[in-house]
Structures are given as C-alpha cells and as structure tokens.
Design a protein around this motif. Structure first.
Motif, short mmCIF file in Angstrom:
data_model
loop_
_atom_site.label_atom_id
_atom_site.label_comp_id
_atom_site.label_asym_id
_atom_site.label_seq_id
_atom_site.Cartn_x
_atom_site.Cartn_y
_atom_site.Cartn_z
N GLY A 19 30.52 39.43 41.52
CA GLY A 19 31.09 38.10 41.66
C GLY A 19 31.51 37.78 43.09
O GLY A 19 30.95 38.28 44.06
N TRP A 20 32.52 36.96 43.21
CA TRP A 20 32.92 36.30 44.46
C TRP A 20 34.30 36.77 44.91
O TRP A 20 35.20 36.92 44.09
CB TRP A 20 32.93 34.80 44.21
N LEU A 21 34.47 36.94 46.21
CA LEU A 21 35.77 37.25 46.81
C LEU A 21 36.09 36.18 47.86
O LEU A 21 35.19 35.77 48.60
CB LEU A 21 35.71 38.63 47.45
N ASN A 22 37.36 35.72 47.92
CA ASN A 22 37.79 35.01 49.13
C ASN A 22 39.09 35.58 49.67
O ASN A 22 39.09 36.79 49.96
CB ASN A 22 37.68 33.48 49.03
N ASP A 23 40.15 34.83 49.82
CA ASP A 23 41.30 35.27 50.61
C ASP A 23 41.92 36.60 50.18
O ASP A 23 42.07 36.84 48.99
CB ASP A 23 42.45 34.25 50.50
N VAL A 36 46.01 45.69 48.35
CA VAL A 36 45.22 44.55 48.82
C VAL A 36 44.74 43.80 47.57
O VAL A 36 43.84 44.26 46.86
CB VAL A 36 44.02 45.00 49.68
N TYR A 37 45.40 42.69 47.28
CA TYR A 37 44.92 41.80 46.21
C TYR A 37 43.99 40.80 46.88
O TYR A 37 44.03 40.61 48.10
CB TYR A 37 46.10 41.08 45.55
N PHE A 38 43.17 40.16 46.10
CA PHE A 38 42.27 39.18 46.70
C PHE A 38 41.85 38.13 45.68
O PHE A 38 41.89 38.37 44.47
CB PHE A 38 41.04 39.87 47.32
N GLN A 39 41.48 36.96 46.20
CA GLN A 39 40.95 35.88 45.38
C GLN A 39 39.61 36.35 44.82
O GLN A 39 38.69 36.68 45.58
CB GLN A 39 40.75 34.62 46.23
N TYR A 40 39.52 36.38 43.50
CA TYR A 40 38.39 37.03 42.84
C TYR A 40 37.87 36.15 41.70
O TYR A 40 38.64 35.77 40.82
CB TYR A 40 38.88 38.37 42.30
N ALA A 41 36.59 35.83 41.77
CA ALA A 41 35.93 35.12 40.67
C ALA A 41 34.83 36.03 40.15
O ALA A 41 33.69 35.97 40.62
CB ALA A 41 35.37 33.78 41.15
N GLY A 49 33.33 30.34 39.41
CA GLY A 49 33.97 30.80 38.16
C GLY A 49 35.48 30.78 38.22
O GLY A 49 36.08 30.30 39.17
N LYS A 50 36.09 31.30 37.16
CA LYS A 50 37.55 31.38 37.03
C LYS A 50 38.15 32.15 38.20
O LYS A 50 37.75 33.28 38.47
CB LYS A 50 37.87 32.19 35.77
N LYS A 51 39.14 31.59 38.87
CA LYS A 51 39.72 32.26 40.03
C LYS A 51 40.90 33.14 39.59
O LYS A 51 41.86 32.68 39.00
CB LYS A 51 40.18 31.22 41.06
N CYS A 52 40.77 34.44 39.88
CA CYS A 52 41.76 35.44 39.47
C CYS A 52 42.25 36.20 40.70
O CYS A 52 41.86 35.88 41.82
CB CYS A 52 41.11 36.47 38.54
#
Ligand code: FRU
Length: 449
Positions: A19-23, A36-41, A49-52
């Motif tokens: 999937g996708w990673l951002n900040d 390290v947490y991160f914006q994860y879809a 997708g759902k942003k977790c």
C-alpha cells in the motif's frame, strides 16, 4: 496481506509493507524503543484507501520491526482518516494526538464547509495497543478566521506546560499556525496564531524546534510561487527562525521528494528529523505502484545549529556502523558499486558525479544541480537546483531506489527517488576524489499487517 517483495525495495529507508505511505507521525523514544508511526493506506498503493497509522519500532534506528496498523478510522470523529499527529511521553504512558478527518455528505467545497478536523487523543502503554480515543478539540474550538482545514497537532512539554501547534488555512486563504496549551493533556486553551505575509494558502505539519532557547518553526506550506532555485516542487517544507516573529524561511531539502517532516529529541539530546520522501500531487511517478506499494521515509537525520544560525542535517551517526568495505574513486575514474553505498568527498572546486550514467550531481561553484538525463531512471524527474556559493564536502547515501545528497556539512540537502534496473550501478567522478563505503542493509522484520 503481507510484505510485498520487489526489486526496488530499500535497504536503509522505511517503507510500507504494502500500500501507500506518507507523513511520519508520532516520532518519539518510549519504553526502550524509537517509534516511527506513519500515514498508512494499506489497501492501495495510490493513497486512495482508508488512511491509518502504521508503526515501526527500533531499539537503535538500525533494526526495525513493523508491528502493524495501530490506528484505524473507526469512530465518527475520524471516520474519513486518521490523519497526521504526534506523541509525547508522560510517566509510563505515550500520549498520541492526531487529526480525525471527517467529510460530510452533501454539496461542500470541503474548505469552508463539509469537513471536520478533530484533535483526537489516545494513549498507549506499549506503543502498539491504543486505548480510548477522545476528541479534545473540534472545528468549533478553532478561531473564527479559520477554514475547516486545521490539522496535524504537534505536542511538546515546555516550562511545566503542554503545548500544541496546529497547521491551518484561514478563510482568506492564508497559511498559519495555531498555538494551544494544557496542564493535563485533556483541556486545551487557545494561545494565539502566527503567520507571515504572502506565504501560501495552507501550512501543514508544523513543528516547533528549540535549540537552547533559539526557536525555529518548521512548516510545510502549500501555494508558494515557484522559482528557479527555490520552491521548485509542488509543495514545500522548511523552517523559519522564530524570535519575535517569523523570518528567513529555509527549505529543508532541495530535491524532488521531501514533504511533511517531523522532529523528535533522543534520550541523549539529539534532535532528529524524519520526512516523507515523497510529496502529494507530483507530476512524476514511482514505478513501485504496479507492484503494490509506494513511498518511503527519509533517513533519520540529526539537526545541529551552525554558527550563523542555519540548521544542518546529517544522517544519524548510528548509520556509520553499517559501513563495510571502502573503495577510492579518484578524479576522472569510474567504479561499479552495489547499492546501498555511502560516498564522501572533500570539495575544493567544481565537480561532477554521475550515477547509473544518468543521474548527474554537479556543482559549478554557484549552483548545485541534480539532473536525470534518462526519463526512466527518474520516473519523469528532471532537474532540481540549489544556490550554493561555498561547498566544503559532499556525502551521498545511495539506496536501492533513492539518493540523499548532503552538501557543505549538511547545510544543503537534496533527496530523490530513482529506479535503477539493477543493484549494481556505475559511478564516475570528476573534480574530486571520493571514498565509497559499501553499506549493510538495516534489519527489518514484519510482525503485523
Ligand atoms: C501532509 C498531509 C497532512 C495530513 C495528512 C493526511 O502530507 O496532507 O496535512 O494530516 O497528509 O494523510
């Protein structure tokens, strides 16, 4: 679903298993680990997708564990996304604050109406299991001049008080930050706003940095006018000096792929910055998307203050322990290197370093240029320039699908993704002698989904 393998998988940079990673979010040291947490879809590589929040932890910034998705958009106040936020330690508990994104049904522009931006507080005793989401601020709590875009709480402790900064867009389309304070992490009082004229319509992901009383405000502004050697990307990230007001905005990174960084302080007092090595709405591409994943974070970089007050960034010293065999490549010579590697060189005048025959890093005494001469290698990335009248040294950390270039002691940094066909790449240098170290890869294990 699980970890997706692929030829461009990084050796030194944290990526989403799928999937996708951002900040980067919630960066901290807590309970014997760096978190390290991160914006994860996780459901989609294109970010739709759902942003977790996904979660990595490490005892040493070298061995990482992905523990899985730890925050889901599962309440009315965050139903359309667990957006960016931060973490602070109080006693034995980690307190997390993030933006719960809500999109109302109906005919809305989602700027002045139709969007909820709630500051939500959750706690965790182990960094993984989250307890009791509680909304501590909602749109009705923000000043009347704000649009619905208020987000990305960064919380810290200062002189006996908890403080929070939020990024915002005013109703007349001006980027600013809002300050709040609290004695108990539950009740927050508005303390004021800060902005500067003609500096974009929205400021995202604010962060307040304090070096012995010298303050800096890091923000990711949107809507700046592009220039030849500044603000070249679609959105920017940089820092203001923050004394009585905000002055001297400096971009953190002059490359193609850097946005929404966050900082934290290690137990031994170092301030570390980690960023998304990517940006939203880019005109270039990342060919990992068809493989099912996209984006990574930058290396953790230590920030130090130069004598003139500029902030320098350099890879954390822990990474030196990954260095292996050393090769010298002299002026005019070429070599073949396996990725990842670490190049360092003293600079005495103009130089040119070419990687993979098509990534040119060149300094002419005034301008440093990062140029892709092959469309495929850069995924459509072209050229980025940095004004640089003095340069004493260069360090390049080349990973399987990225480069990070540190110039003049870390005063100017450029980050870019790149997609070589093989892990074995050519390197040629002109105008300097380079030392090249093979780098061992980090150990990353995947414990969760
Ligand atoms: C920055 C950003 C933040 C927001 C998050 C959503 O990239 O737009 O402002 O909280 O991403 O994923």
């Amino acid at each position: 679903m699980a970890y997706i393998n692929g030829k461009w998988r990084q050796g030194l940079h944290l990526e989403p298993p799928q999937g996708w990673l951002n900040d980067p979010n919630g960066l901290c040291w807590f309970g014997g680990y760096y978190h390290v947490y991160f914006q994860y879809a996780p459901d989609n590589a294109d970010g739709s997708g759902k942003k977790c929040w996904g979660h990595y932890r490490s005892p040493d910034m070298l061995k990482w564990e992905f523990t899985g998705t730890v925050l889901f958009p599962d309440t009315p106040d965050d139903r359309d996304g667990v957006y960016s936020g931060s973490a602070v330690v109080c006693g034995d508990v980690l307190h997390i604050f993030y933006t719960g994104n809500v999109k109302e049904e109906g005919d809305h522009d989602y700027i002045t109406s139709g969007r909820g931006a709630n500051v939500i507080h959750v706690t965790t005793a182990d960094g993984v299991t989250m307890i009791a989401k509680k909304t501590v601020l909602r749109n009705s709590d923000y000043p009347d001049f704000c649009s619905c875009h208020v987000r990305d709480p960064k919380v810290w402790f200062e002189n006996g008080v908890w403080r929070m900064v939020l990024g915002a867009r005013t109703l007349d389309n001006k980027g600013c930050v809002l300050f709040y304070s609290s004695g108990d992490l539950e009740n927050w009082k508005y303390d004021g706003t800060l902005s500067t004229d003609n500096f974009g319509y929205m400021w995202e992901c604010p962060d307040l940095l304090d070096f012995d009383g010298h303050k800096y405000l890091s923000v990711s502004p949107q809507g700046l006018e592009h220039g030849d050697t500044k603000f070249q990307n679609v959105y920017q990230s940089g820092y203001f000096r923050y004394d009585s007001g905000l002055t001297d905005f400096t971009e953190w990174d002059m490359g193609f792929d850097f946005y929404a960084p966050q900082t934290f302080v290690t137990p031994d007092g170092r301030r570390i910055i980690i960023s998304w090595m990517g940006i939203g709405d880019i005109p270039y591409t990342n060919p990992t998307v068809p493989l099912g994943y996209q984006h990574c974070l930058t290396l953790p970089r230590e920030i130090t203050v130069a004598s003139d007050g500029a902030l320098l960034q350099n890879p954390v010293k822990e990474l030196l322990s990954l260095r292996g065999e050393k090769t010298i490549v002299k002026d005019g010579e070429s070599a073949e290197m396996l990725l990842p590697f670490d190049l360092t060189a003293n600079v005495t005048g103009s130089f040119e370093i070419t990687q993979c025959g098509a990534l040119v890093m060149r300094w002419d005494g005034h301008i440093f240029e990062l140029r892709f001469t092959d469309e495929k290698l850069g995924g459509g990335r072209t050229v980025r320039k940095a004004a640089l009248n003095k340069c004493s040294d260069i360090r390049v950390i080349a990973d399987k699908s990225s480069v990070e270039i540190y110039l003049d002691g870390g005063r100017t940094v450029l980050s870019s993704r790149m997609y070589p066909e093989s892990d074995k790449v050519s390197l040629s240098v002109k105008g300097l002698n380079a030392e090249l170290f093979a780098l061992r890869e980090m150990e990353v294990s995947y414990l969760g989904e």
